[in-house]
Design a protein around this motif. Sequence first.
Motif, mmCIF file in Angstrom:
data_model
loop_
_atom_site.group_PDB
_atom_site.id
_atom_site.type_symbol
_atom_site.label_atom_id
_atom_site.label_comp_id
_atom_site.label_asym_id
_atom_site.label_seq_id
_atom_site.Cartn_x
_atom_site.Cartn_y
_atom_site.Cartn_z
ATOM 1 N N GLU A 149 57.301 46.136 32.249
ATOM 2 C CA GLU A 149 58.441 45.592 32.992
ATOM 3 C C GLU A 149 59.243 46.719 33.641
ATOM 4 N N ALA A 150 59.253 47.898 32.976
ATOM 5 C CA ALA A 150 60.036 49.025 33.480
ATOM 6 C C ALA A 150 59.498 49.579 34.800
ATOM 7 N N PHE A 151 58.294 49.191 35.190
ATOM 8 C CA PHE A 151 57.775 49.618 36.496
ATOM 9 C C PHE A 151 58.490 48.917 37.649
ATOM 10 N N GLY A 152 59.208 47.821 37.362
ATOM 11 C CA GLY A 152 60.049 47.189 38.376
ATOM 12 C C GLY A 152 59.442 45.999 39.095
ATOM 13 N N LEU A 153 60.259 45.414 40.011
ATOM 14 C CA LEU A 153 59.891 44.184 40.700
ATOM 15 C C LEU A 153 58.686 44.363 41.608
ATOM 16 N N GLY A 154 58.617 45.475 42.334
ATOM 17 C CA GLY A 154 57.492 45.686 43.231
ATOM 18 C C GLY A 154 56.160 45.642 42.488
ATOM 19 N N PHE A 155 56.140 46.220 41.302
ATOM 20 C CA PHE A 155 54.931 46.211 40.472
ATOM 21 C C PHE A 155 54.560 44.783 40.078
ATOM 22 N N GLN A 156 55.573 43.987 39.688
ATOM 23 C CA GLN A 156 55.312 42.603 39.291
ATOM 24 C C GLN A 156 54.797 41.774 40.473
ATOM 25 N N GLU A 157 55.328 42.037 41.664
ATOM 26 C CA GLU A 157 54.854 41.311 42.849
ATOM 27 C C GLU A 157 53.398 41.651 43.149
ATOM 28 N N THR A 158 53.047 42.925 42.990
ATOM 29 C CA THR A 158 51.659 43.335 43.194
ATOM 30 C C THR A 158 50.750 42.689 42.156
ATOM 31 N N LEU A 159 51.212 42.620 40.910
ATOM 32 C CA LEU A 159 50.447 41.953 39.858
ATOM 33 C C LEU A 159 50.192 40.495 40.214
ATOM 34 N N ARG A 160 51.238 39.822 40.681
ATOM 35 C CA ARG A 160 51.087 38.396 41.017
ATOM 36 C C ARG A 160 49.987 38.197 42.054
ATOM 37 N N HIS A 161 50.021 39.001 43.109
ATOM 38 C CA HIS A 161 48.991 38.882 44.145
ATOM 39 C C HIS A 161 47.597 39.157 43.558
ATOM 40 N N GLY A 162 47.532 40.104 42.632
ATOM 41 C CA GLY A 162 46.259 40.423 42.001
ATOM 42 C C GLY A 162 45.707 39.265 41.191
ATOM 43 N N PHE A 163 46.564 38.614 40.418
ATOM 44 C CA PHE A 163 46.115 37.476 39.611
ATOM 45 C C PHE A 163 45.687 36.300 40.490
ATOM 46 N N LEU A 164 46.422 36.051 41.563
ATOM 47 C CA LEU A 164 46.050 34.950 42.461
ATOM 48 C C LEU A 164 44.721 35.238 43.150
ATOM 49 N N GLN A 165 44.488 36.494 43.512
ATOM 50 C CA GLN A 165 43.207 36.848 44.117
ATOM 51 C C GLN A 165 42.072 36.704 43.106
ATOM 52 N N LEU A 166 42.329 37.103 41.881
ATOM 53 C CA LEU A 166 41.332 36.955 40.829
ATOM 54 C C LEU A 166 40.941 35.486 40.671
ATOM 55 N N ALA A 167 41.938 34.598 40.692
ATOM 56 C CA ALA A 167 41.661 33.167 40.553
ATOM 57 C C ALA A 167 40.833 32.650 41.721
ATOM 58 N N ARG A 168 41.130 33.160 42.919
ATOM 59 C CA ARG A 168 40.332 32.753 44.087
ATOM 60 C C ARG A 168 38.893 33.261 43.973
ATOM 61 N N ASP A 169 38.733 34.431 43.380
ATOM 62 C CA ASP A 169 37.403 35.032 43.259
ATOM 63 C C ASP A 169 36.557 34.383 42.165
ATOM 64 N N THR A 170 37.206 33.768 41.170
ATOM 65 C CA THR A 170 36.483 33.178 40.033
ATOM 66 C C THR A 170 36.944 31.744 39.789
ATOM 67 N N PRO A 171 36.754 30.859 40.779
ATOM 68 C CA PRO A 171 37.257 29.481 40.645
ATOM 69 C C PRO A 171 36.548 28.675 39.566
ATOM 70 N N GLY A 172 35.377 29.122 39.150
ATOM 71 C CA GLY A 172 34.659 28.398 38.116
ATOM 72 C C GLY A 172 35.314 28.462 36.757
ATOM 73 N N ARG A 173 36.104 29.506 36.511
ATOM 74 C CA ARG A 173 36.756 29.620 35.203
ATOM 75 C C ARG A 173 38.272 29.697 35.266
ATOM 76 N N CYS A 174 38.841 30.060 36.418
ATOM 77 C CA CYS A 174 40.293 30.233 36.518
ATOM 78 C C CYS A 174 40.977 29.015 37.126
ATOM 79 N N VAL A 175 42.067 28.595 36.488
ATOM 80 C CA VAL A 175 42.899 27.504 36.993
ATOM 81 C C VAL A 175 44.320 28.046 37.140
ATOM 82 N N VAL A 176 44.868 27.980 38.347
ATOM 83 C CA VAL A 176 46.242 28.442 38.583
ATOM 84 C C VAL A 176 47.203 27.310 38.255
ATOM 85 N N ILE A 177 48.212 27.618 37.449
ATOM 86 C CA ILE A 177 49.221 26.648 37.025
ATOM 87 C C ILE A 177 50.582 27.129 37.504
#
Length: 200
Positions: A149-177
């Motif tokens: 968390e100490a890395f700040g908001l920009g880091f968290q925003e980058t993480l969010r985009h990464g997780f959403l891309q991961l879900a798009r790349d692996t739709p057979g197992r990932c469900v976005v909620i």
Amino acid sequence: MFITFEGIDGSGKSTQARLLADRLPEALLTREPGGSPGAEEIRRLLLTGDPGRWSAETEILLFTAARRDHLEKTIQPALEAGRTVICDRFADSTRIYQGATRGDLRARVDRLHALMIGREPDLTFVIDMDPAVALDRGLARASGEDRFEAFGLGFQETLRHGFLQLARDTPGRCVVIDGNRDAQAVAEEIAAQLATREGA
């Protein structure tokens, strides 16, 4: 069945993992880093201290060591005994936190995972949430395990985009909620999604 929960810090994934475990009495609820005595020791090294304490490369090795012990001592024995395992974070977190956001290290993460872990979840729930709200929530916990968390908001925003891309790349197992809702509403959607998968 091996079910994992992923998302940015403060997204509510730990709460949702617990609520799902409450619905499944036979399930084993565990977490990463941690979930076995050795892995819990490594957890303290990873989640406390100065943000610059470890390089991304060192983190990848520490997370993988913790994951291997967790797999050997906790996850695999439970699955072999016929139990559902619900895990708060797994390899996807390393793919995003170290592999995609702190240098171009994703290929290394994937190679090390294939070599030392070799196991993917059957189903992954990615809890998506506004990074600013999630960060405030994560910091408000004052758990002492707030190194990322100490890395700040920009880091968290980058993480969010990464997780959403991961879900798009692996739709057979990932469900976005959508996690920007009351926890019980989120839990009901997760239960419905699981029932759909089990009935397929």
